[in-house]
Design an enzyme around this catalytic site. Sequence first.
Site, PDB file in Angstrom:
ATOM      1  N   SER A 187      -7.569   4.745   0.929  1.00 29.56           N
ATOM      2  CA  SER A 187      -6.326   3.976   0.959  1.00 29.56           C
ATOM      3  C   SER A 187      -6.271   3.063   2.170  1.00 29.56           C
ATOM      4  O   SER A 187      -5.594   2.033   2.153  1.00 29.56           O
ATOM      5  CB  SER A 187      -5.122   4.923   0.974  1.00 29.56           C
ATOM      6  N   MET A 192      -2.643  -2.077  -0.664  1.00 26.47           N
ATOM      7  CA  MET A 192      -2.177  -0.820  -0.068  1.00 26.47           C
ATOM      8  C   MET A 192      -0.712  -0.610  -0.440  1.00 26.47           C
ATOM      9  O   MET A 192       0.168  -1.287   0.079  1.00 26.47           O
ATOM     10  CB  MET A 192      -2.346  -0.834   1.451  1.00 26.47           C
ATOM     11  N   CYS A 213       1.808   4.248  -7.116  1.00 24.27           N
ATOM     12  CA  CYS A 213       1.614   4.464  -5.678  1.00 24.27           C
ATOM     13  C   CYS A 213       2.945   4.359  -4.936  1.00 24.27           C
ATOM     14  O   CYS A 213       3.747   3.458  -5.201  1.00 24.27           O
ATOM     15  CB  CYS A 213       0.627   3.434  -5.131  1.00 24.27           C
ATOM     16  N   GLY A 246      -0.709  -3.774  -8.454  1.00 22.45           N
ATOM     17  CA  GLY A 246       0.399  -4.685  -8.728  1.00 22.45           C
ATOM     18  C   GLY A 246       0.215  -5.559  -9.942  1.00 22.45           C
ATOM     19  O   GLY A 246       1.027  -6.451 -10.194  1.00 22.45           O
ATOM     20  N   ARG A 293      -1.620   9.068 -13.685  1.00 20.42           N
ATOM     21  CA  ARG A 293      -1.190   9.545 -12.377  1.00 20.42           C
ATOM     22  C   ARG A 293      -1.909   8.804 -11.262  1.00 20.42           C
ATOM     23  O   ARG A 293      -3.073   8.422 -11.393  1.00 20.42           O
ATOM     24  CB  ARG A 293      -1.435  11.047 -12.242  1.00 20.42           C
ATOM     25  N   GLY A 334      -2.919   9.650  -5.354  1.00 25.52           N
ATOM     26  CA  GLY A 334      -2.186  10.253  -4.246  1.00 25.52           C
ATOM     27  C   GLY A 334      -1.077  11.174  -4.708  1.00 25.52           C
ATOM     28  O   GLY A 334      -0.304  11.681  -3.884  1.00 25.52           O
ATOM     29  N   ARG A 337      -9.240  10.272  -0.431  1.00 27.63           N
ATOM     30  CA  ARG A 337      -8.749   8.894  -0.371  1.00 27.63           C
ATOM     31  C   ARG A 337      -7.615   8.756   0.632  1.00 27.63           C
ATOM     32  O   ARG A 337      -7.490   7.729   1.303  1.00 27.63           O
ATOM     33  CB  ARG A 337      -8.279   8.459  -1.769  1.00 27.63           C
ATOM     34  N   GLY A 371      13.331 -16.922 -15.888  1.00 34.30           N
ATOM     35  CA  GLY A 371      12.008 -16.892 -16.503  1.00 34.30           C
ATOM     36  C   GLY A 371      11.765 -15.693 -17.394  1.00 34.30           C
ATOM     37  O   GLY A 371      10.729 -15.611 -18.058  1.00 34.30           O
TER      38      GLY A 371
END
Length: 536
Positions: free
Chosen positions: A285, A334, A340, A375, A422, A425, A451, A523
């Site tokens: 990470s 990150m 996350c 993202g 999942r 983390g 991680r 939008g």
Amino acid sequence: MAVNGNNTFLDHTSAMEVLKEYERRDGLDIRDLMDSKLQGGLTYNDFLLLPGYIGFPASAVTLDSPITKRITLKTPLVSSPMDTVTEHEMAIHMALQGGVGVIHHNCSPDEQADMVRKVKRYENGFILDPVVITRDTTVGEAKALKEKWGFGGFPVTESGNLGSKLVGIVTNRDIQFETDLDKPVSEVMVTDLITATAGVNLLEANKILAESKKGKLPIIDKEGNLVSMISRSDLTKNLHFPLASKTKDSKQLICAAAIGTRPEDKDRLAKLVDAGLDIVILDSSQGNSMYQIEMIKWIKKEFPDLDVIGGNVVTREQAAALIAAGVDGLRIGMGSGSACITQEVMAVGRPQATAVYNVSSFAARFGVPCIADGGIQNVGHIVKGLALGASTVMMGGLLAGTTESPGTSFVSREGKLVKAYRGMGSIDAMQDKKAGGGGKDAQKSNAGTARYFSEGDSILVAQGVSGAVAHRGSINKFVPYLAAGLKHSLQDCGMTSLQELHECVENGTVRFEIRTASAQLEGGVNMESYEKKLYA
């Protein structure tokens, strides 16, 4: 000059010349857009690309882009090394579609190496390491090999090894309806063989195979010893998957896998390399650590032909340390992934759009390609990640709902078909004991704890969540949809390739616009009810 009542208008033919009178072009260039002193940290939803001139069809757009210094993909899409996203099935089908899948390491080293082998054996030019059996191999053993590797058609040699005299081939048809599992294959194998001599090129060998109407073509030396093979099924795959990501020499599918940075991961990597691994991703990470820097240097020394991708990073300072250590690629992100919660829990991370731009613009000066990881919720986010300088994008949640992901399918309370997903983390992932063989020390071998630097913690702090995502169907339809959407977006921008996009973003030709909260609402869909079909 034209007159209409009291209004006087310019001649319409002078529109292009009049446009030059404006000091500033519409929109913002990339530097104004990403000025964090003015704009703050941006996510993909905070801006848009402005349209350009369309002078070509979308089919003319090419998506070739590097994932490392030495390896280029025809589709810039990568599946994440998560245990509910990428195992061998996902890796195979991502590679067939021109991308690449990164096999997770929340399993034993042997299990991960087996998955790599399955990817490498799936499609070949010359099969340099075929599964070879002897005359005494039983029908039951041959069926077990077919079940294990997912293909049939095994050459039979005197010793059961490559380089030994070829005596026959056992095909699927020879054993499919055979009920005596103890019968030796010498009683059912085909001995009237069509072969090619060592030194034949791939084009000639494929022609012989096509004319022979056989399933396999053994390649033998002057003494009749087996040296390699080619397969008819691979000819078919070449027709159906022309964009497939393959190595230049062996024509095998490109395979990537993740490992941690612990000392025992060196032994894991040795097994993966032996299985044919092409790219290793160091899974952390926060990649700017002494552990990762030492691991990068060790890998480049021990396995100079293996491409290494470091990360994750979100700042130039982090990236510089890994570039100096010798990485062939970087992974950016990150806390931006859908599963996350690092930014929320740790208060450390960076908005993804800002991170991608700052790291990739720095890494580009050293010829280091970057993966925008996290993202990505739709085609538009893919476009934006690439426009900001990334060479490829990595997806977890977006692909977790596909048929090829290893997550469990089930029906939700609302009656919808979903698949388990999942974050690595999450407590569920960090407590999974598969990597350690189920022993009491399994936490030390877990990919999730590695991680997030939690191997020795008595209390695990979650940086991810567990849940479910909507079922999306097969990768073989979903990835082509993403690629088609990406091509149409580049067409709207007037770009014929990702390389041109990067160049025109850098020189200011491609322009951007900040989206206010109201603009984002505008939008979106504004209807009482609607059905949203992504592709047909």
